[in-house]
Every structure is written in structure tokens, then in C-alpha cells.
Design a protein around this motif. Sequence first.
Motif, PDB file in Angstrom:
ATOM      1  N   ASP A  14       0.810  -1.224   0.000  1.00  0.00           N
ATOM      2  CA  ASP A  14       0.000   0.000   0.000  1.00  0.00           C
ATOM      3  C   ASP A  14       0.842   1.273   0.000  1.00  0.00           C
ATOM      4  OD1 ASP A  14      -2.276  -1.549   0.032  1.00  0.00           O
ATOM      5  OD2 ASP A  14      -3.069  -0.732   1.903  1.00  0.00           O
ATOM      6  N   PHE A  15       1.967   1.257   0.702  1.00  0.00           N
ATOM      7  CA  PHE A  15       2.720   2.490   0.898  1.00  0.00           C
ATOM      8  C   PHE A  15       4.060   2.531   0.176  1.00  0.00           C
ATOM      9  CE2 PHE A  15      -0.294   2.313   4.369  1.00  0.00           C
ATOM     10  CZ  PHE A  15      -0.799   3.605   4.365  1.00  0.00           C
ATOM     11  N   SER A  49      -7.039   3.890   5.816  1.00  0.00           N
ATOM     12  CA  SER A  49      -6.092   4.922   5.388  1.00  0.00           C
ATOM     13  C   SER A  49      -6.054   5.088   3.879  1.00  0.00           C
ATOM     14  CB  SER A  49      -4.697   4.619   5.916  1.00  0.00           C
ATOM     15  OG  SER A  49      -4.152   3.506   5.240  1.00  0.00           O
ATOM     16  N   ASP A  50      -6.456   4.072   3.157  1.00  0.00           N
ATOM     17  CA  ASP A  50      -6.527   4.148   1.699  1.00  0.00           C
ATOM     18  C   ASP A  50      -5.211   4.617   1.078  1.00  0.00           C
ATOM     19  OD1 ASP A  50      -7.911   3.738  -0.716  1.00  0.00           O
ATOM     20  OD2 ASP A  50      -8.605   5.827  -0.759  1.00  0.00           O
ATOM     21  N   ARG A  51      -4.113   4.051   1.579  1.00  0.00           N
ATOM     22  CA  ARG A  51      -2.762   4.292   1.037  1.00  0.00           C
ATOM     23  C   ARG A  51      -2.270   5.725   1.198  1.00  0.00           C
ATOM     24  NH1 ARG A  51      -3.407   0.553  -4.386  1.00  0.00           N
ATOM     25  NH2 ARG A  51      -3.800  -1.314  -3.182  1.00  0.00           N
ATOM     26  N   ASP A  52      -2.782   6.412   2.201  1.00  0.00           N
ATOM     27  CA  ASP A  52      -2.428   7.811   2.426  1.00  0.00           C
ATOM     28  C   ASP A  52      -1.927   7.971   3.866  1.00  0.00           C
ATOM     29  OD1 ASP A  52      -3.370  10.616   3.518  1.00  0.00           O
ATOM     30  OD2 ASP A  52      -3.156  10.836   1.339  1.00  0.00           O
ATOM     31  N   THR A  54      -1.361  10.639   5.658  1.00  0.00           N
ATOM     32  CA  THR A  54      -2.145  11.593   6.450  1.00  0.00           C
ATOM     33  C   THR A  54      -3.393  10.919   7.005  1.00  0.00           C
ATOM     34  OG1 THR A  54      -1.313  13.430   5.126  1.00  0.00           O
ATOM     35  CG2 THR A  54      -3.311  13.832   6.426  1.00  0.00           C
ATOM     36  N   ASN A  55      -4.070  10.143   6.156  1.00  0.00           N
ATOM     37  CA  ASN A  55      -5.236   9.391   6.630  1.00  0.00           C
ATOM     38  C   ASN A  55      -4.831   8.382   7.698  1.00  0.00           C
ATOM     39  OD1 ASN A  55      -6.945  10.695   4.847  1.00  0.00           O
ATOM     40  ND2 ASN A  55      -6.944   9.041   3.352  1.00  0.00           N
TER      41      ASN A  55
END
Length: 85
Positions: A14-15, A49-52, A54-55
Motif C-alpha cells: 500500500d505504501f 487509510s486508503d494508502r495515504d 495523512t489518513n
Amino acid sequence: MIDTIDIQERIKSDFGAKASEVFRIFDKAISTADYLNNNRIIRCIIFLSDRDITNLEDYIAKATYDPRDVMLWAEYTNRGQVEKN
């Protein structure tokens, strides 16, 4: 420390290049609130978090306040309609 293989792999996929930063963020959060060291909660945070990043930080903060919230948002029917406070 996140030592579950499927979670480690999901973070990496994801990241990507930011995965090491995500591991540091989780390590810091877990050292502050040990009850976050729960695979179910961690999986929910990653999902939401949807790969974000900040989320991710936002959902970690929400889980620190009440981990049931992130579990509810990630696992139940209206999960696409997460209420952001």
C-alpha cells in the motif's frame, strides 16, 4: 513492532517507498497506547487509510481515542460513508 507477515506485506504494497515511515508511525503509536498493538485494529487502520499517510495518522489518532470506531468503520456495511470528525 508489527510482526505479522500479512500486515507487513500490506503496508509494503500500500505504501511502497513510504512503508518504513508507516512502520515508524505505528511503532510510535503502539508505544504510546499499547492497546493499539492488536492485529485487528492495525488492519482496520490500514484499510481505512486508503494508502495515504495523512489518513493513516488520522485513523491512528481516532483509534487511540476509541479503537471501536475504526473497527466499526472498516468492518461494517456503511464503511464507504465514514464520518470524519
